[in-house]
Design an enzyme around this catalytic site. Structure first.
Site, PDB file in Angstrom:
ATOM      1  N   GLY A  10       0.839  -1.192   0.000  1.00 39.64           N
ATOM      2  CA  GLY A  10       0.000   0.000   0.000  1.00 39.64           C
ATOM      3  C   GLY A  10       0.871   1.238   0.000  1.00 39.64           C
ATOM      4  O   GLY A  10       1.605   1.483   0.961  1.00 39.64           O
ATOM      5  N   GLY A 185     -10.716  17.048   2.825  1.00 42.15           N
ATOM      6  CA  GLY A 185     -10.122  15.723   2.861  1.00 42.15           C
ATOM      7  C   GLY A 185     -10.070  15.107   4.245  1.00 42.15           C
ATOM      8  O   GLY A 185      -9.507  14.033   4.434  1.00 42.15           O
ATOM      9  N   LYS A 203     -10.590   1.854  17.597  1.00 41.08           N
ATOM     10  CA  LYS A 203      -9.411   2.269  18.366  1.00 41.08           C
ATOM     11  C   LYS A 203      -9.610   2.042  19.860  1.00 41.08           C
ATOM     12  O   LYS A 203      -8.694   1.587  20.562  1.00 41.08           O
ATOM     13  CB  LYS A 203      -9.114   3.738  18.075  1.00 41.08           C
TER      14      LYS A 203
END
Length: 434
Positions: A10, A185, A203
């Site tokens: 990636g 973004g 998380k």
């Protein structure tokens, strides 16, 4: 000593940041790790103009990196559940160490992944999966190892924190700020994971496991989003001396572990209440150390890359050590994990902010107080506003003392049944983080 060879899977934002940091700081990293770290292969679906990979071999086949006998450590930065899981398990089966920034993968499949890693004697490092560049996992797992952790509370999604900061500071509406977050973004085209608390719950699941020594149990985390918050509630909270944050809370009680993500009122004088914009912060309370606060960039190219590379350094340092003597993945020894249950939200305890829209009739407040009192709910403070011009309704804002969610739900049902109460009662939990 020959360098450790790494395969990066990636080459998006974090992948390119990781490559760039490894290249730019190669000498410093080698001095810390004790040997060089060399990117020997990259798997990418499309070129990234932000990253000059030079002569580094590149493949479009992600699993080829896991099968490459030259690779010592696979860095998984592709995200998602399916291909990422296959890649990580393939790398482990081939005896390779793994570094990942994938919070969803660890939260959902971490128990399986860690078990396989133990069988093969390899390391799976995942610091970058929580709070970007903030080294909170390492702090919990190692720096606070002397403590019995009482609770963890965190602002661990930058998108939600940006939205709430803008709503408070500029009086903007949720849809308006969300549109800007997408344009900047900060939020995806489909912002569900961010604004509904799913990202934060991934998380928090990881943090809770490390804090309390329990298996990863994402399916038991309670999530509540911020889409229904109004500028009115943000303003009322401010007037009462509180800030609204999208908070993840994990607390150990005698009955079990609270594991919940939801909008939360926090006293405005707490440091964490003043964490604004896209920044993240995690508070950890231990019996010996008291309360600690970890603050920094929770996302972004190089802040997250910082955590990925730090994991690589840790892996390189530990590669030659006895697997039995390495720091456990979830801080506690695998055969010593606790079966202390994760509580349902109905069993969790919190203080509450309530906003009730009532008709301007005498005695309504007395009826409200009676309903709360009958269920053992004590009122800490009340703020009653003037009747609103457009509908003639009177906003009543109450803060309560701590009570179980079950009793609060019963009280709200009774309040909404009153003839003089119009619409739904707005409920937001309150945490003082003492």
């Amino acid at each position: 000593m020959k360098p450790v060879k790494v395969g990066i899977c990636g080459l998006g934002t974090v992948g390119s940041g990781t490559f760039n940091v490894l290249k730019r700081n190669a000498e410093e990293i080698a001095r810390r790790a004790g040997r060089g770290i060399e990117v020997a292969q990259i798997a990418q679906r499309r070129p990234n103009p932000q990253c000059d990979t030079g002569s580094t071999p590149i493949t479009a086949e992600v699993l080829a990196v896991a099968d490459n006998p030259e690779i010592d450590v696979v860095v998984e930065l592709i995200g998602g559940y399916t291909l990422a899981r296959e890649l990580v398990l393939r790398a482990i089966a081939n005896g390779k160490h793994v570094v990942t920034a994938n919070k969803a993968l660890i939260a959902v499949h971490g128990n399986e992944i860690f078990a396989k890693a133990r069988e093969q004697g390899v390391i799976v490092a995942f610091e970058a999966s929580v709070a970007g560049g903030i080294p909170v996992i390492k702090a919990l797992r190692e720096g606070l190892a002397a403590n019995r952790i009482n609770w963890v509370a965190g602002i661990i999604n930058g998108t939600g924190n940006f939205i709430l900061s803008e709503m408070r500071e500029k009086g903007r509406t949720f849809p308006d700020v969300l549109a800007e977050a997408q344009a900047l973004g900060y939020a995806e085209a489909d912002p569900t994971f961010d604004v509904e608390g799913i990202d934060a719950a991934h998380k928090l699941t990881i943090l809770a496991s490390i804090a309390f020594g329990i298996p990863l149990q994402f399916d038991k985390a309670y999530t509540e989003g911020i889409t229904r918050l109004t500028t009115a509630d943000v303003g009322y909270a401010e007037a009462l001396g509180y800030r609204i944050k999208h908070l993840g809370v994990a607390r150990s009680t005698d009955q079990g572990i609270e594991l919940r993500v939801h909008p939360t009122l926090i006293p405005a004088d707490r440091l964490i209440a003043n964490v604004n914009g896209v920044m993240n912060a995690v508070m950890v309370n231990g019996d010996a150390v008291g309360s600690t606060l970890f603050y920094g960039a929770g996302a972004g190219q190089e802040p997250t890359a910082s955590a990925v590379v730090a994991d690589l350094v840790d892996v390189v340092r530990a590669m030659t050590s006895d697997p039995e003597n390495r720091v456990p993945h979830l801080a506690f020894q695998p055969d010593a994990l606790s079966d202390h249950p994760v509580l349902s939200i109905e069993a969790c305890e919190s203080a509450y902010y309530l906003r009730i829209q009532a008709k301007d009739h005498p005695g309504v407040l007395a009826q409200v107080a009676s309903i709360l009192s009958a269920r053992g709910i004590n009122i800490e403070s009340i703020m009653q506003k003037e009747a609103e011009e457009h509908d003639g309704l009177v906003p009543m804002i109450l803060l309560t003392h701590r009570v179980t969610e079950r009793h609060m739900v019963e009280a709200i049902t009774a309040l909404e049944a009153l003839d003089d109460v119009v619409g739904d009662v707005v409920r937001i939990r309150v945490e003082h983080l003492n």
